[in-house]
Design a protein around this motif. Sequence first.
Motif, PDB file in Angstrom:
ATOM      1  N   ASP A   1       1.425  -1.388  -0.156  1.00  0.00           N
ATOM      2  CA  ASP A   1       0.356   0.351   0.268  1.00  0.00           C
ATOM      3  C   ASP A   1       1.004   1.270  -0.418  1.00  0.00           C
ATOM      4  O   ASP A   1       1.953   1.112   0.099  1.00  0.00           O
ATOM      5  CB  ASP A   1      -0.832   0.004   0.818  1.00  0.00           C
TER       6      ASP A   1
ATOM      7  N   LEU B   1       0.942  -5.925   1.310  1.00  0.00           N
ATOM      8  CA  LEU B   1      -0.683  -7.179   0.923  1.00  0.00           C
ATOM      9  C   LEU B   1      -0.587  -7.887   0.586  1.00  0.00           C
ATOM     10  O   LEU B   1      -1.199  -8.683   0.872  1.00  0.00           O
ATOM     11  CB  LEU B   1      -1.149  -5.409   0.153  1.00  0.00           C
TER      12      LEU B   1
ATOM     13  N   GLU C   1      -5.604 -10.006  -8.296  1.00  0.00           N
ATOM     14  CA  GLU C   1      -5.929 -11.127  -7.754  1.00  0.00           C
ATOM     15  C   GLU C   1      -4.454 -11.222  -7.358  1.00  0.00           C
ATOM     16  O   GLU C   1      -4.210 -11.140  -7.259  1.00  0.00           O
ATOM     17  CB  GLU C   1      -6.468 -12.042  -8.197  1.00  0.00           C
TER      18      GLU C   1
ATOM     19  N   SER D   1      -2.229 -12.901   0.178  1.00  0.00           N
ATOM     20  CA  SER D   1      -2.131 -12.347   1.307  1.00  0.00           C
ATOM     21  C   SER D   1      -1.260 -13.735   2.122  1.00  0.00           C
ATOM     22  O   SER D   1      -1.181 -13.909   2.960  1.00  0.00           O
ATOM     23  CB  SER D   1      -2.910 -11.481   1.869  1.00  0.00           C
TER      24      SER D   1
ATOM     25  N   ASP E   1      -5.887 -16.514   2.982  1.00  0.00           N
ATOM     26  CA  ASP E   1      -7.318 -15.923   1.818  1.00  0.00           C
ATOM     27  C   ASP E   1      -8.384 -17.061   2.342  1.00  0.00           C
ATOM     28  O   ASP E   1      -8.786 -16.959   1.821  1.00  0.00           O
ATOM     29  CB  ASP E   1      -6.102 -16.703   1.222  1.00  0.00           C
TER      30      ASP E   1
ATOM     31  N   GLU F   1     -10.288 -14.182   4.893  1.00  0.00           N
ATOM     32  CA  GLU F   1     -11.092 -14.174   4.495  1.00  0.00           C
ATOM     33  C   GLU F   1     -11.291 -14.032   2.557  1.00  0.00           C
ATOM     34  O   GLU F   1     -11.611 -12.692   1.911  1.00  0.00           O
ATOM     35  CB  GLU F   1     -10.088 -12.234   4.768  1.00  0.00           C
TER      36      GLU F   1
ATOM     37  N   ARG G   1      -8.823 -13.545  -1.234  1.00  0.00           N
ATOM     38  CA  ARG G   1      -7.912 -13.249  -2.068  1.00  0.00           C
ATOM     39  C   ARG G   1      -8.577 -11.119  -2.453  1.00  0.00           C
ATOM     40  O   ARG G   1      -9.649 -11.559  -3.160  1.00  0.00           O
ATOM     41  CB  ARG G   1      -7.504 -13.724  -3.164  1.00  0.00           C
ATOM     42  N   SER G   2      -8.165 -10.357  -2.303  1.00  0.00           N
ATOM     43  CA  SER G   2      -8.666  -9.004  -2.672  1.00  0.00           C
ATOM     44  C   SER G   2      -8.408  -9.089  -4.045  1.00  0.00           C
ATOM     45  O   SER G   2      -7.198  -9.814  -5.022  1.00  0.00           O
ATOM     46  CB  SER G   2      -7.704  -8.107  -2.354  1.00  0.00           C
ATOM     47  N   GLU G   3      -8.886  -8.287  -4.369  1.00  0.00           N
ATOM     48  CA  GLU G   3      -8.933  -7.941  -6.230  1.00  0.00           C
ATOM     49  C   GLU G   3      -8.384  -6.088  -6.657  1.00  0.00           C
ATOM     50  O   GLU G   3      -9.420  -6.028  -5.584  1.00  0.00           O
ATOM     51  CB  GLU G   3      -9.878  -8.206  -6.560  1.00  0.00           C
ATOM     52  N   ILE G   4      -7.005  -5.876  -6.681  1.00  0.00           N
ATOM     53  CA  ILE G   4      -7.201  -4.596  -7.417  1.00  0.00           C
ATOM     54  C   ILE G   4      -7.480  -3.903  -8.708  1.00  0.00           C
ATOM     55  O   ILE G   4      -6.828  -4.780  -9.702  1.00  0.00           O
ATOM     56  CB  ILE G   4      -5.763  -4.236  -6.289  1.00  0.00           C
TER      57      ILE G   4
ATOM     58  N   SER H   1      -8.665  -0.811  -1.895  1.00  0.00           N
ATOM     59  CA  SER H   1      -7.881  -2.385  -2.833  1.00  0.00           C
ATOM     60  C   SER H   1      -9.494  -3.024  -3.564  1.00  0.00           C
ATOM     61  O   SER H   1      -9.186  -2.862  -4.708  1.00  0.00           O
ATOM     62  CB  SER H   1      -7.150  -2.771  -2.690  1.00  0.00           C
ATOM     63  N   GLU H   2     -10.417  -3.257  -2.496  1.00  0.00           N
ATOM     64  CA  GLU H   2     -11.023  -3.646  -3.426  1.00  0.00           C
ATOM     65  C   GLU H   2     -12.174  -3.224  -3.895  1.00  0.00           C
ATOM     66  O   GLU H   2     -13.641  -2.410  -3.264  1.00  0.00           O
ATOM     67  CB  GLU H   2     -11.648  -4.908  -2.570  1.00  0.00           C
TER      68      GLU H   2
END
Length: 159
Positions: free
Chosen positions: A91, A97, A116, A119, A124, A127, A129-132, A152-153
């Motif tokens: 970040d 991240l 994708e 973390s 993962d 929570e 995986r996050s998508e940015i 980021s999501e």
Amino acid sequence: MKVRNIQNLPLLLADTAEKVGRVEKAVIGDDYKVLYLVVISNADESCLIFHDDFTIGEDAVLIYDPASMKSYAHGEELSIYDKKLGDLVFDIKGKELGVVSDFIIKRDQKKVWGVEVSSGVIKDMLEGRSEIPLSQLNWASQVTAVVNQEGSEHEHDEF
């Protein structure tokens, strides 16, 4: 749609739904567009299909002309996908991240929408995986990226 989900999709003729092969991999250019697909034909031959000659569906890749499958000897792909998988993502405050685990494609445009980020296994699983969005990433070096906006999501269109 994630790039890894394109692999092994059946390749169908659009007019007849005849299966003519399967996708081996997508090759992403430096402009973050799908340049071509490497496919294995029913005759076990490696072929490539250029950007304008296929449509990516949810469950299959469609072609309209079998002649669009060009002969392909295994060669060196210069895919940005292979170069960026595993890159560290931070970040703007320098907090790690995670790592880039896949690209997310807008199917209708055959273009990368975002990445994708993994973390770690436990995070993962708990929570997800996050998508940015790609628009929020600044590739700070050849192996790191910085998210240049908070949050980021985001909601995104169908992939």
